[in-house]
Enzyme design. Sequence first.
Site, PDB file in Angstrom:
ATOM      1  N   ASP A 206       2.732  -4.646  10.790  1.00 33.20           N
ATOM      2  CA  ASP A 206       3.610  -5.301  11.826  1.00 33.20           C
ATOM      3  C   ASP A 206       4.653  -4.339  12.244  1.00 33.20           C
ATOM      4  OD1 ASP A 206       3.915  -7.065  14.062  1.00 33.20           O
ATOM      5  OD2 ASP A 206       5.791  -7.531  12.870  1.00 33.20           O
TER       6      ASP A 206
ATOM      7  N   GLU B  28      -3.786   4.228  -5.519  1.00 29.60           N
ATOM      8  CA  GLU B  28      -3.929   4.073  -6.936  1.00 29.60           C
ATOM      9  C   GLU B  28      -4.977   2.949  -7.252  1.00 29.60           C
ATOM     10  OE1 GLU B  28      -1.357   0.975  -9.615  1.00 29.60           O
ATOM     11  OE2 GLU B  28      -0.188   2.444  -8.459  1.00 29.60           O
TER      12      GLU B  28
END
Length: 541
Positions: free
Chosen positions: A208, A258
Amino acid sequence: MNRHHWWRDAVIYQVYVRSFLDSTGDGVGDLAGVRAGLPYLRRLGVDGIWLSPFYPSPQHDHGYDVADYRGVDPLFGDLDEFDALVAAARRLGIRVLLDIVPNHCSSEHPWFREALASPPGSPARARFHFADGRGPDGDQPPNNWHAMFGGPAWTRVTEADGRPGQWYLHMFTPEQPDWNWRTPEVAAEFDRILRFWLDRGVDGFRIDVAAGLYKHPDLPDSPDPEADARTRDSVNPLAWNQPEVHDVWRHWRAVCEEYTARDGRERLLVGEVSVPSAREHARYVRPDELHQAFFFDLLGAPWDPDAFRKVISEAMQDIAGTGSTVTWVLNNHDQVRTVTRYGEPATDGSGLGTARARAAALLMLALPGAAYIYQGEELGLPEVVDLPDDVLTDPIFHRTGSRARVRDGCRVPLPWSGQASPFGFTSDASGAKPWLPQPEYFAEYATDRALADTRSFWHLYRDGLHLRSALPQLGEGTLRWLDTPPGVLAFVRGDGLVCAVNFGTAPTPAPVPGTPLLASDGPCPPGVLPGSTAAWWIADL
């Protein structure tokens, strides 16, 4: 060897949780309702879902005022139900994205409560934008900025000794204080939040206000302080799109990479980015930043072939040129629905707006890149424009007193079945009413009727999604414009997939001969493209 990245041409369905399906009979949709609706979404053919905020919240802005980023509001369920939803979605091959809100939190967030109880200059206040007021008594806001939802962007607090004190910044409502991302502790906390949900198996995040987070360090006056409120957009250059925000997205991308390195499953970051141009937009989707960002220019384009062509061309040139793909959207929870926006009377299930919305859907699904579908878009729902003032919940209305750009009309709960409200959205036996009233004419749009009618919006979307996944010309790739008569837009994808849209109301010769694979308004005569219609052909070009 090039590995296909699922997100580059994915079709994601936006679930506005409180309006999707209510499993408990309280009149508000919930996570168990979303889980119950997954087979419906699998049948439609989407690749994933984006869930609107379901975190603990006082609901001043329907969950975009987050009090706890690591939980589930009891209104929507609990963490066990969330885990069951993710597991069920994975079994069906549906990916799950969460809506994360890093620009601001709830005024009931523990850190903001701590800030209110702490003195000026304290570390607790440094997590937010607290500042002394102007004027001899500090009774004027620190600058002239206005909030996007109306009124000043600053609220004065009462200090522990009872005297009027500092002011805090909120670019939306006073119940949504903005985080100060110049304080490292904020970035570290959001790192922990991301990992909490990634560890629970989510496939990524819709971010957002992704051009927000950082404000100009001096918080100076704006030359046009009411621009955000006037446009309901992120216009103030001092409050949005600061250069430091790109470092955040580089770090978040690294966190996602990752996790991908651990198990080979790609996680997606898609940003709500509202910036002045496609070129500026492209900076957010560079290879080490967000994977994608919503391209709102198509949503905002008028029903005009030149406008659509300009928007699409700029996106393909500037955004696709980064190595990302464009993320197309025609509807969302903040915008008037296409059926109404393109000219449809709110209580009429046929007409020009409907035809144009169907044509726009086929156009969007034929474009290179990813596409997002807002719930109810596949049913052809119109905007509910006649909600009484006393049922409106949008903070825009309550802060401004104006119905202009009020968002409740696109958030009315979905109709699933039956001839009267609640239309299967919630249990009739419970006696609870949907949190926003559904109009009687929603019976014409209920999903059971849509599934039974092969000419419905639902079947158009389902057929378009099926072809999009089956045809190698669609999805990721290039686009080449074709010469067309006035009022018609046509392009070719890959090895001869042609999409043409007649923006006018009169029939015109089709750009290629033969019967189309799919047309937005029913069967097309060979060689003819009816008015307000889009169609797809396979042609030797």
